[in-house]
Design a protein around this motif. Sequence first.
Motif, short mmCIF file in Angstrom:
data_model
loop_
_atom_site.label_atom_id
_atom_site.label_comp_id
_atom_site.label_asym_id
_atom_site.label_seq_id
_atom_site.Cartn_x
_atom_site.Cartn_y
_atom_site.Cartn_z
N LYS A 145 0.72 -11.78 -18.40
CA LYS A 145 1.18 -10.89 -17.31
C LYS A 145 0.14 -9.77 -17.08
O LYS A 145 -0.62 -9.43 -17.98
N THR A 146 0.19 -9.20 -15.88
CA THR A 146 -0.71 -8.09 -15.57
C THR A 146 0.03 -6.77 -15.79
O THR A 146 1.09 -6.55 -15.21
N ILE A 147 -0.57 -5.93 -16.63
CA ILE A 147 0.02 -4.61 -16.87
C ILE A 147 -0.89 -3.56 -16.24
O ILE A 147 -2.10 -3.55 -16.48
N GLY A 148 -0.31 -2.68 -15.43
CA GLY A 148 -1.06 -1.60 -14.80
C GLY A 148 -0.83 -0.32 -15.58
O GLY A 148 0.32 0.09 -15.77
N ILE A 149 -1.92 0.30 -16.02
CA ILE A 149 -1.78 1.52 -16.83
C ILE A 149 -2.35 2.70 -16.05
O ILE A 149 -3.54 2.70 -15.69
N VAL A 150 -1.50 3.67 -15.78
CA VAL A 150 -1.93 4.85 -15.01
C VAL A 150 -2.22 5.96 -16.01
O VAL A 150 -1.30 6.48 -16.66
N SER A 202 2.90 1.13 -16.39
CA SER A 202 3.24 2.13 -17.40
C SER A 202 2.50 3.43 -17.11
O SER A 202 1.28 3.42 -16.91
N LEU A 203 3.23 4.53 -17.08
CA LEU A 203 2.64 5.83 -16.72
C LEU A 203 2.23 6.62 -17.96
O LEU A 203 3.06 6.87 -18.85
N GLY A 226 10.39 -7.06 -8.21
CA GLY A 226 10.79 -7.28 -9.61
C GLY A 226 9.90 -6.57 -10.62
O GLY A 226 10.00 -6.83 -11.83
N VAL A 227 9.06 -5.64 -10.13
CA VAL A 227 8.16 -4.92 -11.04
C VAL A 227 8.96 -4.20 -12.15
O VAL A 227 10.09 -3.76 -11.92
N VAL A 228 8.35 -4.14 -13.33
CA VAL A 228 8.98 -3.40 -14.44
C VAL A 228 8.21 -2.08 -14.58
O VAL A 228 6.98 -2.09 -14.69
N LEU A 229 8.94 -0.97 -14.57
CA LEU A 229 8.30 0.35 -14.66
C LEU A 229 8.61 1.00 -16.01
O LEU A 229 9.77 0.98 -16.45
N LEU A 230 7.58 1.59 -16.61
CA LEU A 230 7.78 2.32 -17.87
C LEU A 230 7.27 3.75 -17.67
O LEU A 230 6.17 3.94 -17.17
N ASN A 231 8.07 4.72 -18.06
CA ASN A 231 7.60 6.10 -18.02
C ASN A 231 7.87 6.79 -19.34
O ASN A 231 9.02 7.09 -19.68
N THR A 232 6.79 7.01 -20.10
CA THR A 232 6.91 7.80 -21.35
C THR A 232 6.11 9.09 -21.20
O THR A 232 5.78 9.73 -22.18
N SER A 233 5.78 9.46 -19.94
CA SER A 233 4.90 10.62 -19.75
C SER A 233 5.69 11.88 -19.38
O SER A 233 6.02 12.68 -20.26
N ARG A 234 6.01 12.04 -18.11
CA ARG A 234 6.85 13.16 -17.69
C ARG A 234 7.76 12.68 -16.57
O ARG A 234 7.33 11.95 -15.67
N GLY A 235 9.02 13.15 -16.58
CA GLY A 235 10.03 12.64 -15.66
C GLY A 235 9.68 12.77 -14.20
O GLY A 235 9.91 11.86 -13.39
#
Length: 332
Positions: A145-150, A202-203, A226-235
């Motif tokens: 899968k392709t993961i995009g990291i910001v 993922s942010l 259907g993208v999956v979003l992850l946020n462990t940075s700031r709300g």
Amino acid sequence: MKIAFFSTQPYDRVFFNRENQDERFEYQFYDTPLGPHIVQAVNDVDAVCVFVNDRVNREVLEVLAERGIKIVALRCAGFNNVDVDAAREFGISVCRVPAYSPEAVAEHAMAMLLTLNRKTHKAYNRVREQNFSLNGLLGFNLHGKTIGIVGTGKIGKAFCRVVNGFGCRIVAFDLYEDKELMEMGVSYVSIDTLYKSSDIISLHCPLTPENRHMINHTSLQHMKDGVVLLNTSRGALIDTTAVIEALKTGKIGGLALDVYEQEEHVFFRDLSDTIIQDDTLQRLMSFPNVLITAHQAFFTQEALTQIASTTLSNIVELLQGRKPANEQAIVV
Ligand code: NAI
């Protein structure tokens, strides 16, 4: 050296006390967050120590300056809750812990992704209820899968290494490209290409006035269905209302949040006996494909040890008129 700690939890006291065996410091621990409501009570200390949701705004800094307090020490990496210009104006030094354990946050991001995708939290409860059915637990392979990291700073880079181990293709967006990551096979792309090509995003960038609500109606439209979003940075990187709409239409296939825009009103507290007034949070929690943890990505033994020792050494250096050895620890 006297330090007033705000927003403290039992574990903060344990780890800061461990670093003070020689009783070099005199601590005042407060459960309450720092903010305009309590700042008048701060007196006779050399420094105040705050966490992610304390409100260190102009009003608070002005009172601290009047009381002769010259140091605000953040026991975290992000400093979006501090009015940096006001601190500068009032001659208050602000320091932080720039890197305590990037792996702690990166590993939690992966834990959330795996839980959300493979539904282990649901499986655990099912099996305890003697329900051994697999219906509804279907996931997908991360491999390929392709993961995009910001943001590929310390945490983003650690997360790249983790997802690389899973055989994902990694695309990244940052203001600066990291050579080591490029050698590892990470491709830097525009933010728009990242949105278009990623199965998972993922942010890991800091929150700034420019990127507030970067995940909004418009950016969501550019993402894969259907993208999956992850946020462990700031709300506040995410416009929660837009995300709720996208969850309702199925545009977002899964959402994992360790941070939330209005988290200061709920996170780090046991509210199990109260009626939550935040309808947005309640709506988010009602989706079967949303996983929320309460800002716990940093929460490992290693990180808490590092946070306590770096925070105290930052304070000592500043009180003795020196700069902390790690330049990134200095905010102002
Ligand atoms: P860092 O400073 O090492 O890296 C941040 C990266 O983001 C840098 O490479 C920077 O160039 C990049 N960046 C800045 N603005 C950007 C933008 N608009 N778009 C894309 N990239 C941008 O910071 P680190 O240690 O990796 O931490 C990242 C963030 O993670 C912190 O700012 C904090 O908000 C959050 N954090 C969350 C924790 C948790 O427990 N959930 C714990 C620690 C940090």
